[in-house]
Design an enzyme around this catalytic site. Structure first.
Site, PDB file in Angstrom:
ATOM      1  N   MET A  92       0.852  -1.016  -0.132  1.00 52.03           N
ATOM      2  CA  MET A  92       0.032   0.106   0.071  1.00 52.03           C
ATOM      3  C   MET A  92       0.804   1.218  -0.140  1.00 52.03           C
ATOM      4  SD  MET A  92      -2.823  -1.137   2.588  1.00 52.03           S
ATOM      5  CE  MET A  92      -4.184   0.249   2.101  1.00 52.03           C
ATOM      6  N   CYS A 142      10.886   9.145  -7.638  1.00 51.37           N
ATOM      7  CA  CYS A 142      10.321   9.554  -6.256  1.00 51.37           C
ATOM      8  C   CYS A 142      11.642   9.967  -5.653  1.00 51.37           C
ATOM      9  CB  CYS A 142       9.911   8.181  -5.526  1.00 51.37           C
ATOM     10  SG  CYS A 142      11.098   6.840  -5.463  1.00 51.37           S
ATOM     11  N   CYS A 187      13.511  -0.751  -8.858  1.00 47.72           N
ATOM     12  CA  CYS A 187      12.431  -0.886  -7.394  1.00 47.72           C
ATOM     13  C   CYS A 187      11.728  -2.016  -7.518  1.00 47.72           C
ATOM     14  CB  CYS A 187      11.766   0.520  -7.294  1.00 47.72           C
ATOM     15  SG  CYS A 187      10.742   0.598  -5.968  1.00 47.72           S
ATOM     16  N   GLY A 211      -0.420   4.372  -0.539  1.00 49.95           N
ATOM     17  CA  GLY A 211      -1.097   5.638  -0.033  1.00 49.95           C
ATOM     18  C   GLY A 211      -1.951   6.315  -1.349  1.00 49.95           C
ATOM     19  N   GLY A 212      -1.820   5.685  -2.200  1.00 44.99           N
ATOM     20  CA  GLY A 212      -2.231   5.787  -3.547  1.00 44.99           C
ATOM     21  C   GLY A 212      -3.654   5.251  -3.891  1.00 44.99           C
ATOM     22  N   VAL A 213      -4.439   5.671  -4.878  1.00 46.82           N
ATOM     23  CA  VAL A 213      -5.976   5.182  -4.983  1.00 46.82           C
ATOM     24  C   VAL A 213      -5.896   3.581  -5.551  1.00 46.82           C
ATOM     25  CG1 VAL A 213      -5.944   5.978  -7.199  1.00 46.82           C
ATOM     26  CG2 VAL A 213      -7.995   5.685  -6.176  1.00 46.82           C
ATOM     27  N   ASP A 214      -4.673   3.447  -6.543  1.00 48.82           N
ATOM     28  CA  ASP A 214      -4.565   2.027  -7.090  1.00 48.82           C
ATOM     29  C   ASP A 214      -4.463   0.861  -5.875  1.00 48.82           C
ATOM     30  OD1 ASP A 214      -5.137   2.944  -9.622  1.00 48.82           O
ATOM     31  OD2 ASP A 214      -2.732   3.521  -9.669  1.00 48.82           O
ATOM     32  N   SER A 215      -3.452   1.216  -5.032  1.00 47.02           N
ATOM     33  CA  SER A 215      -3.217   0.200  -4.031  1.00 47.02           C
ATOM     34  C   SER A 215      -4.303   0.031  -3.237  1.00 47.02           C
ATOM     35  CB  SER A 215      -1.888   0.400  -3.399  1.00 47.02           C
ATOM     36  OG  SER A 215      -1.835   1.607  -2.792  1.00 47.02           O
TER      37      SER A 215
END
Length: 378
Positions: free
Chosen positions: A7, A217, A120, A9-13
């Site tokens: 997760m 990032c 990553c 913090g984004g909408v996808d996860s």
């Protein structure tokens, strides 16, 4: 199954977690802490740790583009609370520094242009994170990537494109192994982005309209060259033409990439482009646009997915960068870890350091890191 859900913090996860929970799986939410912001760029630490833009647009322009910040962790924890699942933050900052950031810096200093998202995924999300899942007795991990996994008639796992062509992320996942594919779930693979946001809205998630992270990032201002320069310093060098004639001075090889035209600071009667870079000599060769086209490349650090190797040339569609439209090509395996890729027609700005990824329809055949164009600049 018991699944460790990555997760961010984004909408996808967040929606991926919701879908898995709705299917009855036992979920643990886990966020990967990739870096300490003060180790990246102290002047950006305050903005990176600012308030979330998911409920009022309070983030700065810098933090809107980044990921994995404290506010992102707050958003992920908020969704985990709504879903009533445990949530942990795993500190992989040292691994990220060694396997992603330092590799990124070294690549640019060699005059190549890497894709850190691939590393990553390769070394953290599908290696370290999967190892943590094993330690927590989880059957699988899940992420919010737009890609799909299936198996062929022989039980070999296949990686496929996501249904949303505008969001497909299979390119950055080509290095996944059979073990990793067998233990990974991509809940969003068959969905469109608008469907994902609608599901998030319906669940009242705080990040339903949160912007997608866009930039590297660990260079949240988008200035990757400045990031490298602050850490290592850079030496000025010479711009030359194909015959070796000096055209001017460049400000450091990390500031440039193959195909670049803007920001050269060179006055010339015709447009000039970066056509080659020599880190050993600290020179950058400039030339005409037509010099950027070639139909062959060599690539190493090879990974095939439907099979381990090829014994004869195969026809594929190939991408030479994330946003590239796949083009017809033939792949020849020249050694255990090297391929020659020959395109049906010349491609512009084939760039060492980027990945070439091969497709058979929506199936990812594999990929490798571009080592060189197989023709020299004249």
């Amino acid at each position: 199954m018991k699944i460790l859900m990555a997760m961010s913090g984004g909408v996808d996860s967040s929606v991926a977690a919701f879908l898995l929970k709705s299917q009855g799986h036992e979920l643990i939410g886990g966020m990967i802490k990739m870096f300490d912001t003060e180790d990246i760029s102290p002047e950006f630490s305050h903005s990176l740790e600012g308030g979330s833009d998911s409920s009022g647009g309070k983030k700065s322009p810098v933090s809107q583009r980044s990921c994995c910040t404290l506010s992102d962790a707050d958003d992920a924890r908020s969704v985990a609370n709504v879903l009533e699942i445990p949530f942990y933050v795993f500190n992989f900052a040292q691994n990220f520094a060694e396997d992603v950031i330092e590799k990124f810096i070294r690549a640019y200093e060699r005059g190549t242009t890497p894709n850190p998202c691939i590393d990553c995924n390769r070394f953290l999300k599908f290696e370290k994170f999967l190892r943590r899942a094993t330690e927590l007795d989880c059957d699988k991990i899940a992420t919010g990537h737009y890609a799909q996994i299936s198996a062929d008639a022989n039980g070999r796992y296949l990686l496929k494109c996501g249904a949303d062509e505008t969001k497909d992320q299979s390119y950055v996942l080509y290095a996944m192994t059979q073990e990793q594919l067998s233990r990974t779930v991509f809940p969003l693979g068959a969905l469109k982005k608008e469907e994902v946001r609608a599901l998030a809205e319906a669940q009242g998630f705080i990040n339903a309209q949160k912007r997608d992270s866009q930039d590297i990032c660990f260079a949240p201002d988008g200035d990757y060259a400045g990031f490298i320069e602050r850490r290592t310093g850079q030496k000025k060098g010479r711009f030359i033409d194909g015959s070796g004639k000096i055209l001017g001075e460049h400000k450091g090889i990390v500031h440039y990439t193959i195909g670049q035209r803007k920001g050269l600071g060179i006055s010339a009667p015709r447009p000039l482009f970066v056509v080659a870079m020599d880190a050993d000599e600290n020179t950058i060769t400039l030339g005409d646009d037509e010099q950027l086209f070639t139909n062959k490349l060599l690539a190493r650090d090879l990974n095939f997915i439907p099979f381990d190797k090829i014994n004869a040339p195969i026809k594929v569609s190939a991408k030479i960068r994330y946003a590239h439209t796949p083009e017809p090509a033939t792949v020849f395996q020249t050694s255990e870890d090297e391929i020659l890729c020959e395109f049906a027609k010349p491609q512009r700005a084939i760039t060492p350091g980027q990945a070439v990824v091969f497709y058979d329809g929506d199936i990812v055949v594999g990929g490798a890191t571009i080592a060189a164009q197989s023709v020299a600049v004249k």
